[in-house]
Design an enzyme around this catalytic site. Structure first.
Site, PDB file in Angstrom:
ATOM      1  N   ASP A  79       0.822  -1.207   0.000  1.00 23.82           N
ATOM      2  CA  ASP A  79       0.000   0.000   0.000  1.00 23.82           C
ATOM      3  C   ASP A  79       0.858   1.259   0.000  1.00 23.82           C
ATOM      4  O   ASP A  79       2.031   1.228   0.344  1.00 23.82           O
ATOM      5  CB  ASP A  79      -0.951   0.012   1.192  1.00 23.82           C
ATOM      6  CG  ASP A  79      -0.234   0.060   2.531  1.00 23.82           C
ATOM      7  OD1 ASP A  79       0.750  -0.686   2.712  1.00 23.82           O
ATOM      8  OD2 ASP A  79      -0.643   0.845   3.411  1.00 23.82           O
ATOM      9  N   ASP A 116       7.555   4.579  -1.443  1.00 25.18           N
ATOM     10  CA  ASP A 116       7.312   4.038  -0.108  1.00 25.18           C
ATOM     11  C   ASP A 116       5.991   3.261  -0.183  1.00 25.18           C
ATOM     12  O   ASP A 116       4.928   3.857  -0.124  1.00 25.18           O
ATOM     13  CB  ASP A 116       7.220   5.183   0.894  1.00 25.18           C
ATOM     14  CG  ASP A 116       6.859   4.739   2.295  1.00 25.18           C
ATOM     15  OD1 ASP A 116       6.980   3.536   2.578  1.00 25.18           O
ATOM     16  OD2 ASP A 116       6.436   5.602   3.103  1.00 25.18           O
ATOM     17  N   GLU A 146       0.042  -1.079   5.753  1.00 26.72           N
ATOM     18  CA  GLU A 146       1.157  -0.612   6.593  1.00 26.72           C
ATOM     19  C   GLU A 146       1.006   0.856   6.955  1.00 26.72           C
ATOM     20  O   GLU A 146       1.294   1.267   8.075  1.00 26.72           O
ATOM     21  CB  GLU A 146       2.489  -0.838   5.858  1.00 26.72           C
ATOM     22  CG  GLU A 146       3.737  -0.636   6.716  1.00 26.72           C
ATOM     23  CD  GLU A 146       4.241   0.787   6.762  1.00 26.72           C
ATOM     24  OE1 GLU A 146       5.154   1.071   7.574  1.00 26.72           O
ATOM     25  OE2 GLU A 146       3.749   1.642   5.993  1.00 26.72           O
TER      26      GLU A 146
END
Length: 486
Positions: A79, A116, A146
């Site tokens: 994610d 990220d 996350e």
């Protein structure tokens, strides 16, 4: 875009990264990307597990002669934080991320890039797809949620994994090996709204705060960047001390783990007080620009008179309590580590404020590498909630990752880095939550972990950018480490 990267050793990693970013994968919207990972495993005849949380585990045997080496877990999360500039029309539920090669950097068009942690997954997929990289048996673990509390890691069944050495690729600074991280918890405070009818003679307007850089609420909390929610609170509290304005809503920020860049408030005031409002706007613009001139020089506070007048307002008591919360809620660095120079030990970020028909919600991310200090910040917010009659809930509580003096993987990473680059990497802790903390708890401490990654900047903001050359070097680093591990 990919043609410009064709000659890089890490080309296949960038190829998979681009494919990933064709698929919307904001937190809570991971079904499609999880299924895409299943498709990858099937295409490469690899064993896989897709659990109920949509976590993915893909397993590959060791290369010839290395079938009996220690199994290594490569780990990242699928994610991403979905942030965009105000003028962007991008729809994170259906639109692909547009890649832009800008010199040595890869960025997106007005949105977060998803480096990220998409680059971690992409690098790992490139390893699994390769036929010429020497490696031990590998288990790729890709988690969900996350960015919103490590939901996937919390739901993970550790019995599905054989490896006891985990390489997390969720770090954002080349040459820095992370060996410890903070724990955290999400705090939601809610203040019930008592509505009243608005005086039709009052002016309705929107106060807007714009121009802040924002950033990761763990990684960049030490940079003292402006928090739009707290700054708006300061302005409104001062304005309320000189005129009796009314409020209709307060909002700011997009994610509790991102320092808020924008905030809005709809307020109503008498025509006679208009000049005072204008003067206060000018005064606080000067204050903010002076305080933040080196870190947020583009901050701007302005006001827009609304053509359609607001029909309802908070009661005076609701307004008073909302401003008290906003003014007093803990925010920013709370303590610094005495053991590791420059490391933030504890902090909190009031990341999101929303107004609904029922209540005003204040959503904060609390972090600390010391469990008792994390609790102390939680206790502060509990006391504040009790004082104003608000409710409070805590969720997504995740543990810290403690330093392992006897790590076997750390010396290998140090040795390989020095061999490749002629210098010793920095061994560091991070003031942000990594899933390593939860994995440590899941495996009851019986897991040896390390985290590394390429240079990324301004993550969790539309200015997020990833160094291409650093990614290429960290690809070579990962390949060399896998060759060295026995």
């Amino acid at each position: 875009m990919l043609e410009k990267l064709k000659n890089l050793n890490s080309y296949n990693a960038f190829k998979y990264f681009k494919e990933m970013n064709e698929i919307p994968r904001g937190s809570g919207n991971e079904k499609a990307i999880s299924d895409w990972l299943v498709k990858f495993a099937k295409e490469h005849n690899l064993k896989f597990i897709q659990d109920d949380a949509l976590n993915i585990i893909i397993k590959k045997t060791g290369t010839a002669g290395r079938e009996d080496d220690s199994t290594i877990i490569l780990q990242g999360h699928m994610d991403m934080v979905c942030e965009k500039v105000i003028e962007s029309k991008h729809d994170f539920l259906k639109d692909p991320i547009e890649f832009i090669v800008d010199g040595d950097f890869l960025r997106a068009n007005g949105t977060t890039l998803g480096g990220d942690d998409g680059i971690a997954v992409a690098m790992s997929l490139a390893v699994l797809a390769s036929n010429d990289i020497s490696h031990p048996p590998i288990e790729l673990l890709v988690t969900t949620g996350e960015e919103v509390g490590m939901i996937g890691a919390e739901a993970l069944d550790s019995s599905n994994l054989e490896g006891r050495i985990l390489i997390n690729i969720d770090s954002e600074e080349e040459g820095k090996l992370l060996v410890s991280c903070a724990g955290g918890v999400r705090e939601k405070m809610k203040l019930k709204i008592i509505w009243e009818e608005a005086d039709k003679s009052f002016i309705s307007c929107k106060v807007r705060l714009r121009g802040l850089k924002g950033g990761h609420s763990g990684m960049e909390i030490n940079k003292e960047r402006g928090n739009a929610n707290k700054l708006m609170g300061r302005f409104l509290m001062d304005l309320h001390s000189v005129i009796d304005f009314k409020m209709n809503s307060i909002s700011g920020g997009a994610k509790n783990n991102a320092i808020p860049r924008d905030a809005d408030a709809i307020i109503l005031f008498r025509e006679d007080d208009k000049e005072i409002v204008v003067q206060k706007l000018s005064f606080w613009n000067s204050i903010f620009k002076n305080e933040l001139n080196t870190i947020d020089p583009n901050i701007n506070l302005d006001i827009e008179i609304l053509e359609n007048k607001v029909s309802r307002i908070f009661s005076d008591n609701t307004t008073k309590k909302a401003l008290q919360i906003l003014f007093l809620i803990p925010n920013g660095v709370k303590s610094m580590s005495m053991a590791i120079g420059g490391l933030v030990q504890s902090s909190t970020n009031i990341g999101v404020i929303t107004t609904s028909d029922e209540d005003i919600e204040f959503d904060s991310a609390i972090r600390s590498s010391v469990k008792s200090l994390k609790k102390a910040i939680c206790d502060e917010t509990i006391v504040l909630a009790e004082m104003v009659g608000a409710t409070i809930e805590f969720e997504s509580d995740y543990p810290e990752w403690e330093y392992n003096e006897d790590s076997k993987i750390r010396p290998i990473f140090e040795k390989v880095f020095k061999n490749l680059y002629g210098k010793v990497p920095e061994i560091a802790a991070i003031h942000a939550g990594l899933e390593c903390g939860l994995f440590s708890a899941k495996f009851k401490g019986d897991i040896d972990q390390i985290s590394f990654g390429p240079n990324m900047y301004d993550v969790h903001t539309p200015n997020e950018h990833l160094s291409i050359s650093s990614t290429d070097r960290m690809w070579d680093y990962l390949v060399a480490v896998l060759k060295e591990i026995k």
